[in-house]
Scaffold this motif. Sequence first.
Motif, short mmCIF file in Angstrom:
data_model
loop_
_atom_site.label_atom_id
_atom_site.label_comp_id
_atom_site.label_asym_id
_atom_site.label_seq_id
_atom_site.Cartn_x
_atom_site.Cartn_y
_atom_site.Cartn_z
N LEU B 156 61.50 38.80 76.08
CA LEU B 156 62.94 38.72 76.31
C LEU B 156 63.63 40.06 76.04
N GLY B 157 62.93 40.91 75.27
CA GLY B 157 63.56 42.17 74.89
C GLY B 157 64.62 41.95 73.83
N LEU B 158 64.45 40.92 73.06
CA LEU B 158 65.43 40.60 72.01
C LEU B 158 64.97 41.22 70.69
N PRO B 159 65.72 42.17 70.18
CA PRO B 159 65.33 42.81 68.92
C PRO B 159 65.26 41.79 67.79
N ALA B 160 64.32 41.99 66.89
CA ALA B 160 64.15 41.02 65.82
C ALA B 160 63.55 41.65 64.58
N VAL B 161 63.76 40.98 63.47
CA VAL B 161 63.10 41.35 62.24
C VAL B 161 62.38 40.11 61.72
N ALA B 162 61.10 40.25 61.49
CA ALA B 162 60.34 39.15 60.92
C ALA B 162 60.45 39.23 59.40
N ILE B 163 60.93 38.16 58.81
CA ILE B 163 61.13 38.14 57.37
C ILE B 163 60.00 37.39 56.69
N GLY B 164 59.31 38.04 55.81
CA GLY B 164 58.36 37.30 55.01
C GLY B 164 56.93 37.68 55.27
N GLY B 165 56.71 38.62 56.15
CA GLY B 165 55.33 39.03 56.31
C GLY B 165 55.09 39.60 57.67
N PRO B 166 54.05 40.40 57.79
CA PRO B 166 53.73 40.95 59.10
C PRO B 166 53.43 39.79 60.02
N ALA B 188 49.77 39.46 48.07
CA ALA B 188 48.45 39.65 47.46
C ALA B 188 48.61 40.19 46.04
N LYS B 189 49.44 41.22 45.90
CA LYS B 189 49.65 41.78 44.56
C LYS B 189 50.31 40.78 43.63
N ALA B 190 51.26 40.01 44.21
CA ALA B 190 51.96 39.02 43.39
C ALA B 190 50.96 37.98 42.88
N MET B 191 50.07 37.55 43.77
CA MET B 191 49.06 36.56 43.36
C MET B 191 48.18 37.16 42.27
N ALA B 192 47.86 38.44 42.43
CA ALA B 192 47.04 39.09 41.41
C ALA B 192 47.73 39.08 40.05
N ARG B 193 49.03 39.25 40.06
CA ARG B 193 49.77 39.23 38.80
C ARG B 193 49.70 37.87 38.13
N ILE B 222 46.34 32.58 49.86
CA ILE B 222 45.04 31.93 49.71
C ILE B 222 43.93 32.98 49.67
N HIS B 223 44.04 33.92 50.59
CA HIS B 223 43.03 34.97 50.66
C HIS B 223 43.02 35.81 49.39
N GLU B 345 60.81 44.65 47.45
CA GLU B 345 60.48 44.77 46.04
C GLU B 345 59.35 43.80 45.67
N LEU B 346 58.44 44.27 44.85
CA LEU B 346 57.34 43.41 44.42
C LEU B 346 57.89 42.35 43.45
N PRO B 347 57.56 41.09 43.68
CA PRO B 347 58.04 40.05 42.76
C PRO B 347 57.42 40.24 41.38
N HIS B 348 58.11 39.77 40.36
CA HIS B 348 57.49 39.86 39.03
C HIS B 348 57.42 38.47 38.41
N LEU B 349 56.51 38.34 37.48
CA LEU B 349 56.31 37.04 36.86
C LEU B 349 57.21 36.91 35.63
#
Lengths: 362, 362
Positions: B156-166, B188-193, B222-223, B345-349
């Motif tokens: 469609l040629g409609l500009p967009a921003v995907a929120i929440g991940g590639p 991934a980093k957040a899960m590691a924390r 999950i990964h 920003e990286l989430p923190h626990l």
Amino acid sequence: MTAPGEAARRKPARRPTIKDIARRAGVSESAVSFALNDRPGVSADTRARIRKVADELGWQANSAARALSGERADCLGLVLARPARTLGVESFFLQLVSGIQEVLSARRTALLFQVVEDLDTECALYRRWWAERRVDGVLVVDPRTDDPRPALLAALGLPAVAIGGPAAPAPTGPPTAPLLSTVWADDAKAMARILDHLHDLGHRRIVHIAGLPGLAHTARRIHSLRTEAVRRGLDARQVRSVTTDYSDAEGAEATRRLLDAAAPPTAIIYDNDVMAVAGASVAAGRGIPVPGRLSVVAWDDSPLCRVAHPPLTALVRDTAGFGRLAAGELLALLGGGPPRTVEGELPHLAPRESTGPPPYDN
Amino acid sequence: MTAPGEAARRKPARRPTIKDIARRAGVSESAVSFALNDRPGVSADTRARIRKVADELGWQANSAARALSGERADCLGLVLARPARTLGVESFFLQLVSGIQEVLSARRTALLFQVVEDLDTECALYRRWWAERRVDGVLVVDPRTDDPRPALLAALGLPAVAIGGPAAPAPTGPPTAPLLSTVWADDAKAMARILDHLHDLGHRRIVHIAGLPGLAHTARRIHSLRTEAVRRGLDARQVRSVTTDYSDAEGAEATRRLLDAAAPPTAIIYDNDVMAVAGASVAAGRGIPVPGRLSVVAWDDSPLCRVAHPPLTALVRDTAGFGRLAAGELLALLGGGPPRTVEGELPHLAPRESTGPPPYDN
DNA sequence: GACACCTACTAAATCGCATTAGTAGCGTCT
DNA sequence: AGACGCTACTAATGCGATTTAGTAGGTGTC
């Protein structure tokens, strides 16, 4: 062969206009407009042919062009004035919006939704939307006891539906007809139902932890509690309301104060689910069993009440239905109907495990 | 004297146009347009005079007219595809919307917000908005592992921003440049924390109760859980994920199944706040102390986690900040900037009282 | 056969703004 | 003095629909 980079920069497909349809169907633009808007002036044959071409091209009216000539935006507005801090856990608004849109999407009417910090910003936004002709009408939530919005909307001539209670009437002698309908639920009756439930269980010391004092429905609930208490011969000093900002913090704080008092209440009615859960949590933290020594009622049900431990007795409203009702009223108003006051379905109480008889030693 | 009824039916005030300004300022309409849009072609004096008149009249550009000639709508779209049933208690969306609008309102850009039932309806809505030129671009939430939306929006040629991940990349050889930016957080980093926290406490049997299996961030979490478990030398059969629909019901059900197993986990990570509270509630109902015999972590903080008993250890994200970031990226894209991938920003626990060492007999 | 009258269409104006193409007035340079 | 360029404006056009004002062409009427 075109380089990938170049190909990627190609312009997106041009969207068809009625001119394209007119050319392909071999008629004038006006004929197309008549045909697609079900107006007289074209034969059944031609109409069908034009419709077919329009479908083939995937035509949709340019909303800006339609708004400009039609003097309508096909768009409604909803402003939520809440400080970010209390932007909540409540499912109320998403449910409401979802109900509103069920009605709107069938009519190709869009919804502008905006969250702002306070009432002044909300009013400024109405002015801007009006001046920009962004919306045809607005849905007003959180009516207040002393509400500047009806007068503003009347002055602007912006049709509106007040959701949640009869808003303050517009001042006398308005320059224009107040195009304001109201959709509300009978909080007084609902409060009476809660009181029936608690009174029947034997409670005599009941406190109502209300929401924001400025809101119309808060006032109605407080008033109803008093009236109903008197009607049942309860001691007015033992049955009362306190107000909060709806946040879990204030709900918890109010609960703490109440439980610390000499003769703590045996039942608390919270004006929303978040405060009810917070309050129940305070009781649990002090080792006060619910409902053994304290009964808890939440005004407004949600998953929150169901996952609490114990699950909370809650007043269930059909919020999405409320949204549908409000959207329908606004469309009726835009269609030229008279302003009306419509009562939504009466909420009902869902008794769960957080209410029971008061302790014997009371 | 006019009858009240008649007076009330008077038309609302006509909104001023540039023509009115031009007449009052004694210049041409074009001069007014130049002056008010900061374009060259008028002297500083004239510009000031025109501005003054415009202010006096309270003029605001008609958004439809501006959209029609400017080929922009000054409006963005956000669709939330969630079945009404799971329309949530989560504060996530209101926070996100609130952040988005902080950025937009400064630019006089409005936001169309719509809640729909499923992905197909969402796609249909994008087509309609595009065809009607209702929006200049959209914010896409809940990216999926196999997502049809990037390809659609590219077509469609409609500009967009995907929120929440590639989001999934658009298919090769698109007809137009995919104007899709991405704003994401490193799950991934957040899960590691989280795993750091639980592993340090001594947990070895950890289950992750994830959300919808189709979502990209679910897959990433999950990964990551698996990878991090392996890296720490944990037994992969003892550290695993199960998926749900995010609802309190499925969260509770999954928890029940886990607790009934022969060797129940000593810690559970829930993919949202609602499930975490529901899960903690299940444990409480069975007399399983938290964190005595079960530690609970919520992915996403909210008042809900704070009012729970005990308060839940949660992964805190700046959701409103995320919204601001996304809105900024979309505006940049509309301004002609290149599509980008931006990490938030990286989430923190935030460790609270729901996590502790596992029981000794484990 | 002149007239009115209807049907089925077309041409043209309109909505409010942005933008492009002039144009008048003035100073400058050679 | 004429060419040129610049400033500060005005006139005219276009965006894509709706809507009003025509206008052919056919039918009916006395």
